[in-house]
Design a protein around this motif. Structure first.
Motif, PDB file in Angstrom:
ATOM      1  N   THR A 188      -5.562  -3.715   0.636  1.00  0.00           N
ATOM      2  CA  THR A 188      -4.552  -3.403  -0.379  1.00  0.00           C
ATOM      3  C   THR A 188      -5.200  -3.277  -1.751  1.00  0.00           C
ATOM      4  OG1 THR A 188      -2.822  -4.513   0.885  1.00  0.00           O
ATOM      5  CG2 THR A 188      -2.410  -4.189  -1.464  1.00  0.00           C
TER       6      THR A 188
ATOM      7  N   GLN B 146       0.819  -1.217   0.000  1.00  0.00           N
ATOM      8  CA  GLN B 146       0.000   0.000   0.000  1.00  0.00           C
ATOM      9  C   GLN B 146       0.854   1.269   0.000  1.00  0.00           C
ATOM     10  OE1 GLN B 146      -3.023  -0.073   3.108  1.00  0.00           O
ATOM     11  NE2 GLN B 146      -3.297  -2.271   2.804  1.00  0.00           N
TER      12      GLN B 146
ATOM     13  N   VAL C  38      -6.977   0.003  -1.886  1.00  0.00           N
ATOM     14  CA  VAL C  38      -6.047   1.124  -2.081  1.00  0.00           C
ATOM     15  C   VAL C  38      -5.605   1.200  -3.538  1.00  0.00           C
ATOM     16  CG1 VAL C  38      -3.720   1.954  -1.482  1.00  0.00           C
ATOM     17  CG2 VAL C  38      -5.274   1.185   0.316  1.00  0.00           C
TER      18      VAL C  38
END
Length: 194
Positions: free
Chosen positions: A101, A58, A104
């Motif tokens: 993740t 991330q 993101v």
């Protein structure tokens, strides 16, 4: 797929009320809270690779460093992770997973999904569960059957520390399925933004 989700939700609800919660209540009566917190700390420490890799993916490099520092401190000074010694150094826990993740990275939730036993999820988070399984040391340290037992114990231990949360969410809801779905989607969106 709402009719299928509702069916699985109903089965999960009965499993929770008739099996998981009574076992967790009995466990909490037999095992002192301090021991249960130590067990939760141990499993949280053991899962460091999941969080460290996801913070790295991330782009949260400071959080990755924090996770690695927490692991080092808790594995040594914290006696294998049973004690959260890293909080004395003001190293706060991070809670990152592959579903976050993917969020993101701009991948949307996809459809809402209720997984048998595991509960609410989305298409994105279900794929994340698979990804996290590859990072979980339990996958590699134990035989598959033993890994299932360890994960079940970890879940029951965690549940024993947060009894009645589910009832607080669903108790006053007109439609418990919708209440859980909306709370899950909002919580995951917040965690992706953080």
């Amino acid at each position: 797929i709402e009719p299928v989700n509702r069916g699985i939700f109903h089965v999960n609800d009965k499993l929770y009320r008739w099996v998981l919660k009574p076992v967790a209540k009995g466990y909490s009566r037999v095992v002192p809270e301090g021991v249960r917190v130590a067990v939760r700390n141990f499993f949280f420490n053991l899962a460091t690779p999941i969080r460290a890799v996801n913070t790295l993916l991330q782009g949260k490099f400071s959080a990755t460093g924090t996770e690695l520092a927490r692991f080092t401190i808790n594995s040594t000074v914290g006696f294998g992770g049973f004690f959260d010694a890293a909080k004395e150094w003001h190293l706060d826990r991070k809670d990152e997973d592959a579903g976050q993740t993917f969020g993101v990275w701009g991948i949307g939730n996809g459809f809402y999904l209720v997984l048998p036993v595991l509960g609410p999820s989305t298409a994105r988070d279900a794929a994340g569960i698979v990804g996290d399984a590859f990072l979980d040391p339990v996958t590699y340290l134990l035989k598959p059957r033993d890994g299932i037992y360890v994960r079940a114990y970890r879940s029951e231990n965690d549940l024993s520390l947060r009894l009645n949360e589910y009832e607080e969410l669903t108790g006053a809801a007109v439609d418990p399925y919708v209440a859980v779905r909306d709370a899950y989607i909002q919580n995951r969106a917040k965690r992706v933004r953080e």
